[in-house]
Design a protein around this motif. Sequence first.
Motif, PDB file in Angstrom:
ATOM      1  N   PHE A 187       0.598   4.970 -11.739  1.00  0.00           N
ATOM      2  CA  PHE A 187      -0.635   5.612 -11.276  1.00  0.00           C
ATOM      3  C   PHE A 187      -0.370   7.100 -10.990  1.00  0.00           C
ATOM      4  O   PHE A 187      -1.106   7.977 -11.441  1.00  0.00           O
ATOM      5  CB  PHE A 187      -1.117   4.904 -10.004  1.00  0.00           C
ATOM      6  CG  PHE A 187      -2.424   5.432  -9.444  1.00  0.00           C
ATOM      7  CD1 PHE A 187      -3.623   4.820  -9.772  1.00  0.00           C
ATOM      8  CD2 PHE A 187      -2.443   6.528  -8.584  1.00  0.00           C
ATOM      9  CE1 PHE A 187      -4.827   5.291  -9.249  1.00  0.00           C
ATOM     10  CE2 PHE A 187      -3.643   7.010  -8.065  1.00  0.00           C
ATOM     11  CZ  PHE A 187      -4.837   6.382  -8.402  1.00  0.00           C
TER      12      PHE A 187
ATOM     13  N   ASP B  84       4.514   0.221 -10.310  1.00  0.00           N
ATOM     14  CA  ASP B  84       3.065   0.223 -10.485  1.00  0.00           C
ATOM     15  C   ASP B  84       2.490   1.521  -9.887  1.00  0.00           C
ATOM     16  O   ASP B  84       1.659   2.204 -10.502  1.00  0.00           O
ATOM     17  CB  ASP B  84       2.495  -1.013  -9.771  1.00  0.00           C
ATOM     18  CG  ASP B  84       1.084  -1.348 -10.231  1.00  0.00           C
ATOM     19  OD1 ASP B  84       0.717  -0.962 -11.366  1.00  0.00           O
ATOM     20  OD2 ASP B  84       0.346  -1.998  -9.456  1.00  0.00           O
ATOM     21  N   ALA B  85       2.969   1.866  -8.705  1.00  0.00           N
ATOM     22  CA  ALA B  85       2.518   3.089  -8.043  1.00  0.00           C
ATOM     23  C   ALA B  85       2.936   4.328  -8.840  1.00  0.00           C
ATOM     24  O   ALA B  85       2.171   5.292  -8.952  1.00  0.00           O
ATOM     25  CB  ALA B  85       3.093   3.158  -6.630  1.00  0.00           C
TER      26      ALA B  85
ATOM     27  N   ARG C 184      -6.983  -0.404  -8.212  1.00  0.00           N
ATOM     28  CA  ARG C 184      -5.901  -0.388  -7.223  1.00  0.00           C
ATOM     29  C   ARG C 184      -6.147   0.652  -6.122  1.00  0.00           C
ATOM     30  O   ARG C 184      -5.505   0.627  -5.073  1.00  0.00           O
ATOM     31  CB  ARG C 184      -4.572  -0.055  -7.904  1.00  0.00           C
ATOM     32  CG  ARG C 184      -4.056  -1.153  -8.813  1.00  0.00           C
ATOM     33  CD  ARG C 184      -2.896  -0.648  -9.653  1.00  0.00           C
ATOM     34  NE  ARG C 184      -3.338   0.349 -10.633  1.00  0.00           N
ATOM     35  CZ  ARG C 184      -2.530   0.966 -11.480  1.00  0.00           C
ATOM     36  NH1 ARG C 184      -1.246   0.726 -11.455  1.00  0.00           N
ATOM     37  NH2 ARG C 184      -3.010   1.839 -12.338  1.00  0.00           N
ATOM     38  N   CYS C 185      -7.061   1.584  -6.390  1.00  0.00           N
ATOM     39  CA  CYS C 185      -7.283   2.684  -5.454  1.00  0.00           C
ATOM     40  C   CYS C 185      -8.198   2.242  -4.325  1.00  0.00           C
ATOM     41  O   CYS C 185      -9.337   1.849  -4.551  1.00  0.00           O
ATOM     42  CB  CYS C 185      -7.885   3.874  -6.202  1.00  0.00           C
ATOM     43  SG  CYS C 185      -8.074   5.319  -5.177  1.00  0.00           S
TER      44      CYS C 185
ATOM     45  N   LYS D  28       0.828  -1.208   0.000  1.00  0.00           N
ATOM     46  CA  LYS D  28       0.000   0.000   0.000  1.00  0.00           C
ATOM     47  C   LYS D  28       0.865   1.263   0.000  1.00  0.00           C
ATOM     48  O   LYS D  28       1.894   1.324   0.657  1.00  0.00           O
ATOM     49  CB  LYS D  28      -0.914  -0.015   1.221  1.00  0.00           C
ATOM     50  CG  LYS D  28      -2.018  -1.062   1.116  1.00  0.00           C
ATOM     51  CD  LYS D  28      -3.212  -0.648   1.969  1.00  0.00           C
ATOM     52  CE  LYS D  28      -4.335  -1.659   1.843  1.00  0.00           C
ATOM     53  NZ  LYS D  28      -3.996  -2.949   2.514  1.00  0.00           N
TER      54      LYS D  28
ATOM     55  N   ASP E  46     -10.034   3.478 -10.218  1.00  0.00           N
ATOM     56  CA  ASP E  46      -9.040   2.461 -10.562  1.00  0.00           C
ATOM     57  C   ASP E  46      -9.118   1.346  -9.513  1.00  0.00           C
ATOM     58  O   ASP E  46      -9.201   1.628  -8.314  1.00  0.00           O
ATOM     59  CB  ASP E  46      -7.637   3.113 -10.542  1.00  0.00           C
ATOM     60  CG  ASP E  46      -6.545   2.192 -11.054  1.00  0.00           C
ATOM     61  OD1 ASP E  46      -5.975   2.509 -12.115  1.00  0.00           O
ATOM     62  OD2 ASP E  46      -6.251   1.169 -10.385  1.00  0.00           O
TER      63      ASP E  46
ATOM     64  N   LEU F  83      -3.251   3.592  -2.393  1.00  0.00           N
ATOM     65  CA  LEU F  83      -3.190   2.671  -3.511  1.00  0.00           C
ATOM     66  C   LEU F  83      -2.692   1.313  -3.030  1.00  0.00           C
ATOM     67  O   LEU F  83      -1.761   1.239  -2.237  1.00  0.00           O
ATOM     68  CB  LEU F  83      -2.195   3.232  -4.528  1.00  0.00           C
ATOM     69  CG  LEU F  83      -2.355   2.815  -5.969  1.00  0.00           C
ATOM     70  CD1 LEU F  83      -3.633   3.420  -6.536  1.00  0.00           C
ATOM     71  CD2 LEU F  83      -1.148   3.295  -6.778  1.00  0.00           C
ATOM     72  N   ASP F  84      -3.309   0.251  -3.515  1.00  0.00           N
ATOM     73  CA  ASP F  84      -2.778  -1.085  -3.262  1.00  0.00           C
ATOM     74  C   ASP F  84      -2.144  -1.533  -4.575  1.00  0.00           C
ATOM     75  O   ASP F  84      -2.837  -1.993  -5.485  1.00  0.00           O
ATOM     76  CB  ASP F  84      -3.891  -2.037  -2.819  1.00  0.00           C
ATOM     77  CG  ASP F  84      -3.325  -3.291  -2.171  1.00  0.00           C
ATOM     78  OD1 ASP F  84      -2.097  -3.481  -2.250  1.00  0.00           O
ATOM     79  OD2 ASP F  84      -4.109  -4.069  -1.593  1.00  0.00           O
ATOM     80  N   ALA F  85      -0.834  -1.354  -4.676  1.00  0.00           N
ATOM     81  CA  ALA F  85      -0.148  -1.582  -5.946  1.00  0.00           C
ATOM     82  C   ALA F  85       0.820  -2.753  -5.846  1.00  0.00           C
ATOM     83  O   ALA F  85       1.186  -3.183  -4.749  1.00  0.00           O
ATOM     84  CB  ALA F  85       0.624  -0.321  -6.345  1.00  0.00           C
TER      85      ALA F  85
END
Lengths: 118, 354
Positions: free
Chosen positions: A91, A87-88, A37-38, A2, A35, A80-82
């Motif tokens: 975003f 990946d983060a 991931r959010c 996260k 998204d 964010l859970d990336a």
Amino acid sequence: MKYAMLIFPKPGSHESLPPEQYAPVNADYLALRDDPRCVGGAHLQPAETATTVRHNRGEVLITDGPFADTKEVLGGYYVLDAADLDDALEFAQRIPAIRLGGAVEIRPLVEIPAEAAF
Amino acid sequence: MAAERWDRDGIPQHPVAWLVATGRNRAIDGLRRRRTLEHKATLLQGYDQAVTVDDIDLDENSVSDERLKLLFTCCHPALAADGQVALTLRALGGLSTEQIARAFLVSHETMKRRLSRAKAKVKAAGIPFAVPPDRLLAERLPAVLAVIYLVFNQGYPDGDDLAQEAIRLGRLLSELMTDEPEVYGLLALMLIQDSRRAARVVRGELVLLGEQDRSRHDRAEVEAGRLAIDRALSLRPTVGPYVIQAAIASLQAEERIDWGEVAALYERLELLTGSPVVALNRAVAIAEAGAPEEALALVDSLDLGDYRYLHSTRAELLRRLGRDAEAREAFELALRMATTEPERRFLARRLSGL
């Protein structure tokens, strides 16, 4: 993993946009919220609405305004859970504040072990 | 005279090689014509492929792949630049903390802290252990190349050997990323610069390229470098900063150097990088091509602050123009700023010869 995406818009960059330019910016913020991931986030009211609390010689001191005495103030955040930092970063680069001259600080969250969570 | 090797400032910060379409250059076309792809591919492969495994114990096939991932992790832009270099040397170079500390002239404790800070960040921030996907490669590769070249230059001046380590990393990268021209460009640049090692410092004295004993240049290394240039040029018609620098080094390895061509390549490099250090090198080439006045005018137009090679270059140009008093002043200034003993002695010799 996260991450908190702390958004520091360039002062005035969003407010100064005419409505027809603000609409797509706002739509982008909302799309990021959608998204998968959010997992959280908020758009903060401007710094003029802030109240700061601290201790001063044992007394609680309440003052008007934000804590940090800088031009750049936190305007909002996403959680964010990336998969990883790349990946983060992907975003983060889509957050409109960046193309409007601001910056996004990415901070990993402290992971709370399952047993310790209550 | 001036830096034949690139100083830290000369490293392009954001080489956008493959994005910039530039006109072709005669030197590069010439090099391209001279060789055939098959010939060079075989030779390149034959050139020492030793890959040592330090920390990772995996089977033969996965080793290279893991090492490439590790290299990209160590050079991730989320890490501080000094941390990237240190981590790369520790993880891929197999150097001890003590050795790295010595190379960068910091205490063991400082280097230990720098390494643990970088390692902690990799873990805490979730920096991936992966080769970036294609869409990120153009953005990430330059940092890897810059780190390797920094390692190379770190090893050069005192002969304390990080250059071989950098070449090894460059070769590893070229074996793992076989279709990136700049990877070959960097390898070529390092090989050709390294080929002058024995001739560059003789009995502790710095010898300028023009005065070097060319029989002491390592021809096999020059040749391997040229093959790497050819490989780079065969991959993509546009050339990036490392390929250009390698082409310059290759021209300078000729018995008779075409300084006009060298100056033209520096001009292209200047367009790509906007670096005043590159402009300084172009001035040197212009002077060597027979136009010291023009060179001096260019040098005097540069905004290089107190860059130490600025003064040594000015001094040498003034000396050639017979303006001895001004040359003396400039040599004295350069002498005060020199950082290695051979440099100091070289400048002192020039000064006493006025």
